[in-house]
Design a protein around this motif. Structure first.
Motif, PDB file in Angstrom:
ATOM      1  N   UNK A 154     -26.555 107.583 -31.861  1.00 17.15           N
ATOM      2  CA  UNK A 154     -25.930 106.927 -33.018  1.00 17.15           C
ATOM      3  C   UNK A 154     -25.371 107.948 -33.996  1.00 17.15           C
ATOM      4  N   UNK A 155     -26.156 108.952 -34.319  1.00 19.87           N
ATOM      5  CA  UNK A 155     -25.719 109.956 -35.300  1.00 19.87           C
ATOM      6  C   UNK A 155     -24.505 110.724 -34.776  1.00 19.87           C
ATOM      7  N   UNK A 156     -24.542 111.142 -33.519  1.00 14.95           N
ATOM      8  CA  UNK A 156     -23.443 111.929 -32.959  1.00 14.95           C
ATOM      9  C   UNK A 156     -22.163 111.094 -32.870  1.00 14.95           C
ATOM     10  N   UNK A 157     -22.264 109.886 -32.324  1.00 15.36           N
ATOM     11  CA  UNK A 157     -21.076 109.039 -32.209  1.00 15.36           C
ATOM     12  C   UNK A 157     -20.566 108.595 -33.568  1.00 15.36           C
ATOM     13  N   UNK A 158     -21.479 108.332 -34.519  1.00 17.13           N
ATOM     14  CA  UNK A 158     -21.054 107.942 -35.858  1.00 17.13           C
ATOM     15  C   UNK A 158     -20.331 109.057 -36.583  1.00 17.13           C
ATOM     16  N   UNK A 159     -20.766 110.299 -36.366  1.00 18.41           N
ATOM     17  CA  UNK A 159     -20.073 111.430 -36.990  1.00 18.41           C
ATOM     18  C   UNK A 159     -18.639 111.529 -36.469  1.00 18.41           C
ATOM     19  N   UNK A 169     -12.078 107.118 -39.646  1.00 15.13           N
ATOM     20  CA  UNK A 169     -12.134 105.835 -40.355  1.00 15.13           C
ATOM     21  C   UNK A 169     -11.878 106.033 -41.839  1.00 15.13           C
ATOM     22  N   UNK A 170     -11.060 105.168 -42.413  1.00 14.40           N
ATOM     23  CA  UNK A 170     -10.740 105.213 -43.851  1.00 14.40           C
ATOM     24  C   UNK A 170     -11.301 103.960 -44.503  1.00 14.40           C
ATOM     25  N   UNK A 171     -12.376 104.057 -45.292  1.00 15.88           N
ATOM     26  CA  UNK A 171     -13.002 102.869 -45.895  1.00 15.88           C
ATOM     27  C   UNK A 171     -12.253 102.401 -47.139  1.00 15.88           C
ATOM     28  N   UNK A 172     -11.011 102.035 -46.973  1.00 16.63           N
ATOM     29  CA  UNK A 172     -10.170 101.616 -48.098  1.00 16.63           C
ATOM     30  C   UNK A 172      -9.766 100.159 -47.919  1.00 16.63           C
ATOM     31  N   UNK A 173      -9.717  99.429 -49.030  1.00 19.38           N
ATOM     32  CA  UNK A 173      -9.286  98.032 -49.009  1.00 19.38           C
ATOM     33  C   UNK A 173      -7.826  97.880 -49.423  1.00 19.38           C
ATOM     34  N   UNK A 174      -7.089  98.973 -49.472  1.00 19.45           N
ATOM     35  CA  UNK A 174      -5.671  98.910 -49.822  1.00 19.45           C
ATOM     36  C   UNK A 174      -4.914  98.097 -48.771  1.00 19.45           C
ATOM     37  N   UNK A 184     -16.326  96.703 -51.872  1.00 19.56           N
ATOM     38  CA  UNK A 184     -17.455  96.447 -50.981  1.00 19.56           C
ATOM     39  C   UNK A 184     -17.425  97.343 -49.744  1.00 19.56           C
ATOM     40  N   UNK A 185     -16.246  97.564 -49.127  1.00 17.73           N
ATOM     41  CA  UNK A 185     -16.181  98.403 -47.928  1.00 17.73           C
ATOM     42  C   UNK A 185     -16.497  99.860 -48.266  1.00 17.73           C
ATOM     43  N   UNK A 186     -15.920 100.463 -49.336  1.00 19.14           N
ATOM     44  CA  UNK A 186     -16.337 101.827 -49.689  1.00 19.14           C
ATOM     45  C   UNK A 186     -17.831 101.943 -49.971  1.00 19.14           C
ATOM     46  N   UNK A 187     -18.409 100.930 -50.604  1.00 16.14           N
ATOM     47  CA  UNK A 187     -19.855 100.979 -50.870  1.00 16.14           C
ATOM     48  C   UNK A 187     -20.645 100.885 -49.570  1.00 16.14           C
ATOM     49  N   UNK A 188     -20.240  99.997 -48.684  1.00 19.37           N
ATOM     50  CA  UNK A 188     -20.919  99.893 -47.400  1.00 19.37           C
ATOM     51  C   UNK A 188     -20.775 101.192 -46.599  1.00 19.37           C
ATOM     52  N   UNK A 189     -19.619 101.837 -46.703  1.00 15.55           N
ATOM     53  CA  UNK A 189     -19.403 103.093 -45.986  1.00 15.55           C
ATOM     54  C   UNK A 189     -20.367 104.162 -46.490  1.00 15.55           C
ATOM     55  N   UNK A 190     -20.551 104.243 -47.801  1.00 14.36           N
ATOM     56  CA  UNK A 190     -21.493 105.222 -48.372  1.00 14.36           C
ATOM     57  C   UNK A 190     -22.915 104.942 -47.900  1.00 14.36           C
ATOM     58  N   UNK A 191     -23.284 103.661 -47.905  1.00 13.39           N
ATOM     59  CA  UNK A 191     -24.622 103.302 -47.438  1.00 13.39           C
ATOM     60  C   UNK A 191     -24.791 103.619 -45.951  1.00 13.39           C
ATOM     61  N   UNK A 192     -23.777 103.292 -45.165  1.00 13.18           N
ATOM     62  CA  UNK A 192     -23.880 103.418 -43.714  1.00 13.18           C
ATOM     63  C   UNK A 192     -23.871 104.869 -43.244  1.00 13.18           C
ATOM     64  N   UNK A 193     -23.125 105.710 -43.917  1.00  6.35           N
ATOM     65  CA  UNK A 193     -22.941 107.083 -43.445  1.00  6.35           C
ATOM     66  C   UNK A 193     -23.904 108.059 -44.112  1.00  6.35           C
ATOM     67  N   UNK A 194     -24.287 107.799 -45.362  1.00  4.96           N
ATOM     68  CA  UNK A 194     -25.081 108.787 -46.101  1.00  4.96           C
ATOM     69  C   UNK A 194     -26.487 108.288 -46.458  1.00  4.96           C
TER      70      UNK A 194
END
Length: 506
Positions: free
Chosen positions: A48-53, A59-64, A197-207
């Protein structure tokens, strides 16, 4: 090899490494296959860690809002978020992107499944008893973090299916009395799901969540290492020693092989079994929904509970508790609270304050086993109920019929599972006592003067003294009855290949 030997000698000469490495290399690990489930979870986490890195690089966690003009033609000129666009690009325009995406998703499912099976093994064998209550709590926290990590990662692509899941989570937060509205604004940045919400989820998921997971895994492994492993009762196995294979070379080779096998299976699943095809779902739009919209299996039980619970609201003065609060918030909270408290509740009920290093078979504790099967049947029924719309479509059955069937089953099956399991455990215990009292079945028939035949039973004691008959203590019966004969005093000491508990060295 000469260079490696010289390097190791140089390290030992300067840092006295052998003094610390030698006892660790001599540590003994149990040989029973059920102890490998925790290792499967560990190696799945590594994948998980290797593939997630790798995925995080693209991936760009932007809602633009953007217009898709990439390589996937069915999506051309479709308005979507930048997060969904990069997820689609990962699938079709990044070398190996779809393979890594699917490996990552399968690894997440296997990781949580391995944790759950590992916890079931610990529960049914009593491995959570003193002095290992802390590791039981750590395991439950790891399961909760795995569920949270899976949910936020599942939500990152901002596709239609994951967007529906985020909307359901928003409704669950709003259903909590008094603080629900505050939680909604804090997590989702407003009355409706905002752009953060997506940037916040990205921070939680990755860090955030991975850091907590790795920290708890480190604490868990350290506790297992220094408290020593539990083991099933057997010949020469006591509460004060540990029988098994040493770390080097046997266990190290076995563990390395398991790591390679887990990785190979996950890569094979990622390459051959499609999962979460977000490009088929399309981008999330609040006005759209989809048939067969189920979450991943580990959250399906909450989905099933929400589908089965009646639409009954509780009104307390000026406050209204929506119906969804009970199956979506109160029920999971109650189940996990009970699991966290169970080791201490069992110790209080049984008044067993002794330290235990030997495991029990499930039959040795009928009450615990029955309770576990009751919870497991409850969980299984809710998980299956979460797919009632799929079953109604496939089998052409009214969904209302399925809902009422599962409602009755959820109330009736768990108590029945407890009773059947409890009585089955008692029956197995009586069979064990029969072997101890009358001997083991041999399958050999002898004629008797009366013209009938009886089976020869091999006694478990050989000296004819009833006082030496082994007593039933709930310990595992060996396959060979002679193994239950009392060992001579000189064989009761731990031989080579065993660790004396407390010393940490062999």
């Amino acid at each position: 090899m000469v260079g490696v030997t010289r390097f190791a000698d140089a390290l030992d000469e300067r840092f006295k490494a052998a003094k610390g490495v030698r006892p660790r290399a001599n540590k003994v690990f149990p040989e029973h296959f059920s102890f490998l489930f925790g290792e499967i979870a560990l190696y799945s986490l590594v994948v998980l860690v290797i593939s997630g890195a790798y995925l995080a690089l693209f991936f760009d966690p932007s809602m633009a809002e953007v217009t898709y003009r990439g390589g996937y033609l069915p999506m051309h000129e479709v308005e979507m978020s930048r997060a969904y666009e990069t997820a689609v690009q990962l699938s079709f325009e990044v070398r190996g992107g779809l393979l890594v995406r699917q490996i990552h998703h399968w690894a997440a499912l296997v990781f949580i499944a391995a944790i759950l099976v590992h916890l079931l093994r610990i529960f049914f064998t009593g491995a959570f008893r003193k002095p290992r209550e802390g590791n039981w709590l750590i395991g439950l926290f790891l399961l909760l973090l795995g569920l949270a990590e899976g949910y936020v990662g599942y939500s990152l692509p901002d596709d239609l299916l994951s967007g529906l899941g985020v909307r359901i989570m928003s409704g669950m937060a709003l259903s909590i009395p008094v603080v629900g509205t505050w939680l909604q604004w804090m997590v989702f940045d407003g009355e409706y799901i905002g752009d953060l919400i997506i940037p916040r989820f990205f921070t939680l998921h990755v860090f955030v969540i991975p850091a907590l997971l790795l920290a708890l895994v480190a604490v868990h492994l350290a506790a297992v290492w220094y408290q020593e492993h539990t083991q099933f009762p057997g010949k020469r196995k006591t509460e004060t020693n540990e029988v098994g294979t040493r770390t080097v070379p046997a266990f190290a080779m076995k563990s390395t092989g398991l790591a390679a096998a887990v990785t190979a299976v996950l890569i094979g699943m990622g390459g051959l079994l499609q999962i979460n095809p977000i490009f088929n779902y399309g981008p999330y739009e609040a006005s759209h929904s989809s048939l067969n919209a189920q979450p991943d299996w580990y959250l399906l039980w909450v989905e099933g509970a929400m589908r089965l619970f009646p639409s009954a609201e509780l009104v307390l003065g000026d406050y209204r508790v929506p119906a969804v609060f009970w199956p979506a918030v109160a029920m999971p909270f109650g189940v996990f609270a009970l699991l966290f408290a169970y080791p201490f509740l069992e110790r209080r009920v049984t008044r067993d304050n002794a330290a235990h290093n030997l495991l029990q078979r499930p039959r040795d504790n009928p009450g615990r086993t029955g309770f576990g099967m009751m919870l497991l049947s409850f969980y299984t029924l809710l998980t299956v109920a979460g797919t009632d719309d799929v079953m109604a479509f496939i089998f052409d059955v009214p969904v209302e019929t399925l809902v009422w069937t599962f409602r009755i089953a959820v109330l009736a099956v768990p108590p029945l599972a407890f009773v059947v399991t409890y009585l089955s455990c008692q029956r197995l215990q009586r069979a064990d006592r029969d072997v101890l009292l009358r001997g083991a079945h041999t399958g050999v028939l002898e004629p008797r003067p009366g013209g009938y035949y009886v089976e020869v039973r091999q006694r478990l004691h050989t000296d004819g003294d009833e006082r030496t008959r082994p007593r039933y203590t709930g310990a595992r019966l060996p396959s060979l009855p002679a193994e239950l004969d009392r060992l001579p005093a000189d064989e009761r000491e731990a031989p080579a290949g065993q660790n004396q508990r407390g010393g940490g060295e062999a």
